[in-house]
Motif scaffolding. Structure first.
Motif, PDB file in Angstrom:
ATOM      1  N   GLU A 183      43.108   8.781  30.746  1.00 56.28           N
ATOM      2  CA  GLU A 183      41.904   8.116  30.271  1.00 56.28           C
ATOM      3  C   GLU A 183      42.110   7.547  28.878  1.00 56.28           C
ATOM      4  O   GLU A 183      43.012   7.948  28.143  1.00 56.28           O
ATOM      5  CB  GLU A 183      40.724   9.093  30.257  1.00 56.28           C
ATOM      6  CG  GLU A 183      40.954  10.307  29.376  1.00 56.28           C
ATOM      7  CD  GLU A 183      39.849  11.335  29.520  1.00 56.28           C
ATOM      8  OE1 GLU A 183      39.736  12.192  28.632  1.00 56.28           O
ATOM      9  OE2 GLU A 183      39.114  11.270  30.514  1.00 56.28           O
ATOM     10  N   GLU A 202      39.230   0.797  26.032  1.00 54.67           N
ATOM     11  CA  GLU A 202      39.633  -0.571  25.743  1.00 54.67           C
ATOM     12  C   GLU A 202      38.663  -1.157  24.722  1.00 54.67           C
ATOM     13  O   GLU A 202      37.446  -1.166  24.943  1.00 54.67           O
ATOM     14  CB  GLU A 202      39.621  -1.410  27.013  1.00 54.67           C
ATOM     15  CG  GLU A 202      40.088  -2.838  26.802  1.00 54.67           C
ATOM     16  CD  GLU A 202      40.132  -3.617  28.096  1.00 54.67           C
ATOM     17  OE1 GLU A 202      39.736  -4.805  28.085  1.00 54.67           O
ATOM     18  OE2 GLU A 202      40.554  -3.034  29.126  1.00 54.67           O
ATOM     19  N   THR A 242      38.513   3.436  30.034  1.00 57.02           N
ATOM     20  CA  THR A 242      39.460   3.142  31.105  1.00 57.02           C
ATOM     21  C   THR A 242      39.786   4.429  31.844  1.00 57.02           C
ATOM     22  O   THR A 242      39.545   5.529  31.351  1.00 57.02           O
ATOM     23  CB  THR A 242      40.753   2.543  30.535  1.00 57.02           C
ATOM     24  OG1 THR A 242      41.346   3.478  29.611  1.00 57.02           O
ATOM     25  CG2 THR A 242      40.461   1.242  29.803  1.00 57.02           C
ATOM     26  N   TYR A 243      40.335   4.270  33.028  1.00 59.42           N
ATOM     27  CA  TYR A 243      40.570   5.455  33.856  1.00 59.42           C
ATOM     28  C   TYR A 243      41.759   5.215  34.772  1.00 59.42           C
ATOM     29  O   TYR A 243      41.801   4.222  35.498  1.00 59.42           O
ATOM     30  CB  TYR A 243      39.319   5.756  34.680  1.00 59.42           C
ATOM     31  CG  TYR A 243      39.502   6.852  35.703  1.00 59.42           C
ATOM     32  CD1 TYR A 243      39.537   8.183  35.315  1.00 59.42           C
ATOM     33  CD2 TYR A 243      39.645   6.549  37.056  1.00 59.42           C
ATOM     34  CE1 TYR A 243      39.708   9.185  36.247  1.00 59.42           C
ATOM     35  CE2 TYR A 243      39.814   7.541  37.992  1.00 59.42           C
ATOM     36  CZ  TYR A 243      39.850   8.857  37.593  1.00 59.42           C
ATOM     37  OH  TYR A 243      40.026   9.854  38.522  1.00 59.42           O
ATOM     38  N   LYS A 244      42.728   6.096  34.718  1.00 59.83           N
ATOM     39  CA  LYS A 244      43.882   6.013  35.600  1.00 59.83           C
ATOM     40  C   LYS A 244      44.093   7.382  36.243  1.00 59.83           C
ATOM     41  O   LYS A 244      44.490   8.335  35.568  1.00 59.83           O
ATOM     42  CB  LYS A 244      45.135   5.606  34.815  1.00 59.83           C
ATOM     43  CG  LYS A 244      45.068   4.196  34.235  1.00 59.83           C
ATOM     44  CD  LYS A 244      46.334   3.860  33.473  1.00 59.83           C
ATOM     45  CE  LYS A 244      46.261   2.454  32.883  1.00 59.83           C
ATOM     46  NZ  LYS A 244      47.475   2.117  32.110  1.00 59.83           N
TER      47      LYS A 244
END
Length: 264
Positions: A189, A192, A206-208
């Motif tokens: 996380e 941006e 953001t999130y991955k």
């Protein structure tokens, strides 16, 4: 069996409607859910404003339950204490749009609703569906109902709490069920940084998701392998193994002195 159904995506969410259809095969279902989406609110409760409650009907005009202008935890608390004639035999929260695995459990309104049910010594299950471009809620609901049916068939102790995550339909049929612990690794996380048309700075989270995790198998890793995950939870946050060592720390001078007089 009387089932209380709630969620954090709102009373009109398709995941709730799909799950209700399957739960009706197991018993009577009463819906008490938030009027608006409450994703990420955790275990918040409403203290300083009134909880507006409105009855809602199903598509055929029959009684569906109530929508509450509050949090998922509000919904469960209000349902048990005010809206239902008797406590439910089972509380189900979901189907959430997106998984609630790993540390996401701590942020989740879906899981919080189930935790609230466990406070009342009622078996409670949180159901979430892994994110995908298309959510196949009817497919997920059928699998969720089978898991819930199996849980109840084993007569869990009152107040038992379960977190269930379903793999996205794009992974194919689930490979089975894995009972696994909650993953503790942090997600990818961040934020941006952007500017709006007036030149003001703002941030967008953001999130991955962690698709490749090392270490002990967890709900996160098993879910990415295509398994339905079942994780037993409890809301006692006490770190039990640290209690006894802490009693041996020197606490003198804090509060009362050794002779009982006030400390300085």
């Amino acid at each position: 069996m009387l089932i209380l159904l709630t969620n954090d995506d709102g009373v009109f969410a398709p995941g709730l409607r799909a799950l209700r259809k399957e739960l009706l095969k197991l018993g009577k279902v009463v819906v008490v859910a938030p009027a608006q989406e409450q994703s990420g609110v955790g275990h918040s409760i409403t203290l300083h404003s009134p909880l507006v409650v409105k009855p809602i009907d199903d598509d055929d005009g029959s009684d569906l339950g109530h929508m509450v202008e509050g949090s998922p935890a509000d919904c469960v608390k209000l349902a048990i204490l005010e809206l239902l004639d008797r406590p439910p035999d089972l509380i189900v929260s979901g189907i959430n749009a997106g998984s609630n695995a790993g540390i996401n459990v701590l942020y989740s309104g879906t899981v919080a609703a189930a935790i609230e049910g466990a406070f009342f010594k009622i078996t409670s299950v949180a159901i979430s569906l892994e994110s995908a471009e298309h959510f196949d809620y009817p497919h997920a609901a059928r699998h969720a109902a089978k898991v819930i049916e199996r849980i109840m068939a084993n007569r869990p102790e009152p107040g038992s709490l379960f977190n269930v995550n379903l793999p996205a339909h794009v992974r194919g049929e689930p490979r089975g069920v894995k009972v696994v612990p909650m993953g503790l690794g942090r997600y990818g996380e961040g934020f941006e940084r952007r500017r709006d048309p007036r030149g003001r700075t703002y941030y967008w989270m953001t999130y991955k998701p962690p698709f490749h995790l090392e270490g002990t198998e967890s709900d996160v890793s098993a879910l990415t392998q295509g398994y339905i995950t079942v994780t037993p939870l409890h809301f006692d946050l006490t770190r039990a193994e640290a209690l006894e060592p802490l009693t041996r720390w020197d606490w003198s001078g804090v509060g009362a002195t050794r002779d009982g007089s006030p400390g300085r």
